[in-house]
Design a protein around this motif. Structure first.
Motif, short mmCIF file in Angstrom:
data_model
loop_
_atom_site.label_atom_id
_atom_site.label_comp_id
_atom_site.label_asym_id
_atom_site.label_seq_id
_atom_site.Cartn_x
_atom_site.Cartn_y
_atom_site.Cartn_z
N LEU A 8 0.82 -1.21 0.00
CA LEU A 8 0.00 0.00 0.00
C LEU A 8 0.86 1.26 0.00
O LEU A 8 1.98 1.27 0.50
N GLY A 9 0.31 2.32 -0.57
CA GLY A 9 0.97 3.62 -0.58
C GLY A 9 -0.03 4.74 -0.40
O GLY A 9 -1.24 4.52 -0.38
N VAL A 10 0.49 5.97 -0.30
CA VAL A 10 -0.34 7.15 -0.08
C VAL A 10 -0.42 8.01 -1.34
O VAL A 10 -1.48 8.46 -1.73
N ASP A 11 0.71 8.27 -1.98
CA ASP A 11 0.82 9.12 -3.16
C ASP A 11 0.94 10.58 -2.74
O ASP A 11 1.96 10.98 -2.20
N THR A 12 -0.06 11.43 -3.00
CA THR A 12 0.05 12.87 -2.78
C THR A 12 -0.60 13.25 -1.46
O THR A 12 -1.80 13.54 -1.41
N HIS A 13 0.18 13.31 -0.41
CA HIS A 13 -0.39 13.52 0.92
C HIS A 13 -0.95 14.92 1.13
O HIS A 13 -1.59 15.18 2.15
N PHE A 14 -0.75 15.83 0.18
CA PHE A 14 -1.33 17.16 0.35
C PHE A 14 -2.83 17.16 0.07
O PHE A 14 -3.52 18.13 0.36
N THR A 15 -3.34 16.07 -0.50
CA THR A 15 -4.75 16.02 -0.86
C THR A 15 -5.60 15.18 0.09
O THR A 15 -6.83 15.28 0.07
N TYR A 16 -5.00 14.33 0.90
CA TYR A 16 -5.76 13.47 1.81
C TYR A 16 -4.80 12.89 2.85
O TYR A 16 -3.65 13.30 2.94
N SER A 17 -5.26 11.93 3.61
CA SER A 17 -4.52 11.43 4.76
C SER A 17 -3.25 10.70 4.36
O SER A 17 -3.18 10.06 3.32
N THR A 18 -2.26 10.80 5.25
CA THR A 18 -0.99 10.11 5.03
C THR A 18 -0.91 8.83 5.86
O THR A 18 0.16 8.24 5.99
N ASP A 19 -2.03 8.44 6.41
CA ASP A 19 -2.12 7.35 7.37
C ASP A 19 -2.35 6.03 6.63
O ASP A 19 -3.38 5.85 5.98
N ILE A 20 -1.42 5.11 6.72
CA ILE A 20 -1.54 3.84 6.01
C ILE A 20 -2.68 2.98 6.57
O ILE A 20 -3.30 2.20 5.83
N VAL A 21 -3.01 3.13 7.84
CA VAL A 21 -4.17 2.40 8.36
C VAL A 21 -5.43 2.83 7.62
O VAL A 21 -6.28 2.01 7.25
N THR A 22 -5.57 4.13 7.36
CA THR A 22 -6.71 4.62 6.60
C THR A 22 -6.71 4.05 5.18
O THR A 22 -7.75 3.63 4.66
N GLN A 23 -5.53 4.02 4.55
CA GLN A 23 -5.45 3.45 3.20
C GLN A 23 -5.86 1.98 3.21
O GLN A 23 -6.58 1.52 2.31
N ALA A 24 -5.41 1.25 4.20
CA ALA A 24 -5.75 -0.18 4.31
C ALA A 24 -7.24 -0.36 4.52
O ALA A 24 -7.86 -1.28 3.96
N ARG A 25 -7.82 0.52 5.33
CA ARG A 25 -9.27 0.41 5.61
C ARG A 25 -10.09 0.70 4.35
O ARG A 25 -11.04 -0.02 4.05
N ILE A 26 -9.72 1.75 3.62
CA ILE A 26 -10.42 2.08 2.38
C ILE A 26 -10.31 0.93 1.38
O ILE A 26 -11.29 0.53 0.74
N TRP A 27 -9.11 0.39 1.26
CA TRP A 27 -8.90 -0.71 0.31
C TRP A 27 -9.67 -1.95 0.72
O TRP A 27 -10.31 -2.60 -0.12
#
Length: 509
Positions: free
Chosen positions: A328-347
Motif C-alpha cells: 500500500l501507498g499514499v501518493d500525494t499527501h497534500f490532498t488526503y490522509s498520510t495514514d496507512i491504516v486509513t489506506q488499508a481500511r479504504i482498500w
C-alpha cells in the motif's frame, strides 16, 4: 551558491551529525505486557501474542517473550508498562511524493488531469520551490507519517529540478530519522536541468551523498520516462542503477487512456525486473495478465494507493487480483490522509464491495466476507517490507528492525476490543498512536513527536514557505483542459457528472 542561510546551516549540521558513530544510542527498551501483533513465518499470517513483552536493543528487536517469563535486562533498560496497549510493527508506505506538503488542501477537489498541469513536477514548481521549500516540505511530510505510525516510506522524489533541490530533500529525509527509500527521479524538465545533469548528480550522490552515513535512508531511483525515452537512454539509466546498486527502482504505471505505460512487460524488456534490485510499480491502473505474471515470476511488487486512485480517478479494476504481489501507498499527501491504516481500511472495504457485487449481480446473497482485516493488516506492514526486499521491516519478530507502533487500546474508540488486528484496522485513528519507534529510537512518545528540539522552528519555517507558495498557486489560473489530452494519442478530455447536496442552483466548489 546557496542563498538561504537556514538551509545551509541545517545542511552543515546534518552533515556533521552523520559523521558521528551510527551505533550511538540510549539504553535498551522493554515494552512490558502488551498485546503484540507478531508474525508466523510457517503460516505466513499475523500471530497475536497476549501479555507479551518486547525487548529492543540498539536497532533490533532482540526478545519477544511472555510477560511472566523473566528476561535478563542490561543496566539502565527502560521499562514501559504496556498493559492495555496493542504493539504493532511500523507501517510501510510504498509510494509517496514527500516534498508536496506546501500544497496542503489546495487540491481537495482536483482531478488527475488537473494535477498534471498544476501540482506535478512538470509545473512551475521547479522554478518556484527553493531548496529551503523542498527541505521543509519534505521533513514535515515525514513528520506527518511518523505521527501516524508510518515508519518506512518509499519516496518517489521528483523534486530533483537541480542539484540543490535534490540534496535538500535527501537531507530532510536523513534528518527526519524515518526509514526512507529516497528515489531520485529522472524526468524530462523544461527548466534547463537536463537528463545529463540529472545523471551526473545522481552518480555523485550515489558515491558521495550523505545517505551513505545514515542507518535509515537509502538511495533509490524513480524513472517514469521508460515508455517515452529512446531505448539507448533507458538502457543507460538501467545500467547506472545496476552499477550503483540502488536500493529500489520505482515508476508510475497508469496505462489505458492515461499513457505512462511503464508496465512490468516494458520494464522486463530492458532487464529491469530480473536483478537483485526490488522494483515497485505504483497504481497499475490498467495492469494486464502478462504484467501480473511477471510480477509473480520476478517477485516484484505493485503499490496500491486506494485513496489516491479514488480521489483522482485513476481506475484500478484489477489490483485486487494481484494482492499477493502488492503493498500500500499514499501518493500525494497534500490532498488526503498520510495514514496507512486509513489506506488499508479504504482498500479493504472497496475490495469487499467489489466481490460482494459479483455475487449480487447473479441475484445471490453472499454467504461470506471476501477479505479479512488480517489481510489488510499484512498489506500495510509485511507486504511493504517484502516489496522492498526487507523481511526485517514490517514485522514484529526477533531479529527484525525495531520499527514499532504502540496503540492505546484503552481509548474510547478502542476500549473493549477482542480482536487486536480488527481494533487497529477498523477502529483506530492517528490519535490512538501513543509511541512510535524507528530503528530503536523514539520518534513519538506519549502521543507527542520527539523529532528534535528545533521542531517549533521547523514548523514556523514550513509555514513561511507554505504561505508564500500557496499565494502563488492561488493566483495562478486553473489549466484549460479542453480538446486533446496530450499524453495519449486520440484521447479527448471529458466532463464528469457533478453532484450537489443543496437544492436549486449549484453551490459549486
Amino acid at each position: 551558491m546557496r542563498t538561504f542561510s537556514l538551509f545551509s546551516s541545517l545542511l552543515a549540521i546534518s552533515q556533521l551529525l552523520l559523521l558521528l558513530p551510527s551505533t550511538a544510542r540510549g539504553s535498551d527498551t522493554l515494552f512490558r505486557g502488551g498485546t503484540v501483533l507478531s508474525f508466523d513465518n510457517a503460516t505466513e499470517s499475523v500471530k497475536v501474542l497476549y501479555n507479551t513483552s518486547v525487548l529492543v536493543s540498539g536497532s533490533q528487536i532482540v526478545s519477544i517473550s511472555p510477560q511472566s517469563q523473566n528476561v535478563t535486562l542490561s543496566p539502565g533498560t527502560e521499562v514501559i508498562p504496556s498493559e492495555g496497549k496493542i504493539i504493532s510493527p511500523g507501517f510501510v508506505d510504498t509510494h509517496r511524493h514527500l516534498w508536496q506538503s506546501a500544497f496542503r488542501t489546495l487540491g481537495s477537489n482536483t482531478s488527475l488531469a488537473e494535477y498534471f498541469f498544476r501540482y506535478s513536477e512538470f509545473t512551475q514548481a521547479g522554478t518556484v520551490f527553493t531548496p529551503d521549500d523542498v527541505y521543509y516540505g519534505q521533513i514535515i511530510g515525514i513528520y506527518e507519517s511518523l505521527n501516524a505510525g508510518v515508519t518506512s516510506i518509499l519516496d518517489h522524489a521528483h523534486h530533483t529540478w537541480s542539484n540543490a533541490t535534490a540534496l535538500a530533500g535527501l537531507n530532510a529525509s536523513i534528518a527526519s530519522g524515518a526509514r526512507v527509500w529516497w528515489c531520485y527521479a529522472f524526468h524530462n524538465l523544461t527548466n534547463g536541468y537536463t537528463r545529463e545533469d540529472q545523471l551526473a548528480d545522481f552518480e555523485y550522490l550515489s558515491q558521495y551523498g550523505p545517505w551513505r552515513n545514515s542507518s535509515t535512508t537509502t538511495l533509490g531511483l524513480a524513472y517514469d520516462p521508460i515508455s517515452l525515452d529512446p531505448p539507448s537512454l533507458v538502457q543507460t539509466v538501467v545500467n547506472v542503477a545496476k552499477q550503483q546498486n540502488v536500493s529500489v527502482i520505482t515508476a508510475h504505471y497508469l496505462g489505458g487512456p492515461w499513457g505512462f505505460v511503464n508496465s512490468p512487460v516494458l520494464a522486463n524488456s530492458y532487464g529491469i525486473l530480473n536483478t537483485s534490485i526490488p522494483v515497485v510499480f505504483s497504481h497499475g491502473s490498467y495492469l494486464t495478465v502478462q504484467d501480473a505474471e511477471l510480477l509473480r515470476s520476478t517477485n516484484q511488487y505493485l503499490s496500491i494507493t486506494p485513496e489516491s486512485e479514488m480521489h483522482y480517478g485513476h481506475g484500478d479494476a484489477d489490483s485486487q487480483l494481484i494482492q499477493d504481489q502488492a503493498a500500500l501507498g499514499v501518493d500525494t499527501h497534500f490532498t488526503y490522509s498520510t495514514d496507512i491504516v486509513t489506506q488499508a481500511r479504504i482498500w479493504l472495504q472497496s475490495v469487499r464491495l467489489l466481490f460482494y457485487n459479483q455475487v449480487r449481480a447473479n441475484w445471490q446473497i453472499p454467504r461470506n466476507n471476501p477479505m479479512s482485516a488480517n489481510q489488510a493488516f499484512l498489506l500495510a506492514t509485511r507486504a511493504g517490507g517484502l516489496a522492498l526486499r526487507r523481511p526485517d521491516v514490517g514485522v514484529l519478530v526477533e531479529g527484525a528492525k525495531a520499527d514499532i507502533v504502540v496503540f492505546d487500546g484503552t481509548a474510547p474508540n478502542m476500549l473493549g476490543w477482542v480482536d487486536p488486528v480488527a481494533a487497529v484496522m477498523l477502529h483506530s485513528n492517528v490519535g490512538n498512536v501513543q509511541h512510535v519507534m524507528v530503528d530503536g529510537e523514539f520518534k513519538k512518545r506519549d502521543f507527542n513527536l520527539t523529532v528534535g528540539d528545533d521542531y517549533a522552528e521547523v514548523q514556523q519555517q514550513f509555514l513561511n514557505s507554505a504561505r508564500r507558495i500557496q499565494a502563488i498557486w492561488e493566483a495562478t489560473p486553473l489549466p484549460d483542459l479542453e480538446g486533446d489530452y496530450p499524453y495519449s494519442s486520440g484521447i479527448l478530455y471529458g466532463e464528469a457528472v457533478t453532484v450537489d447536496v443543496v437544492r436549486g442552483n449549484s453551490t459549486g466548489y
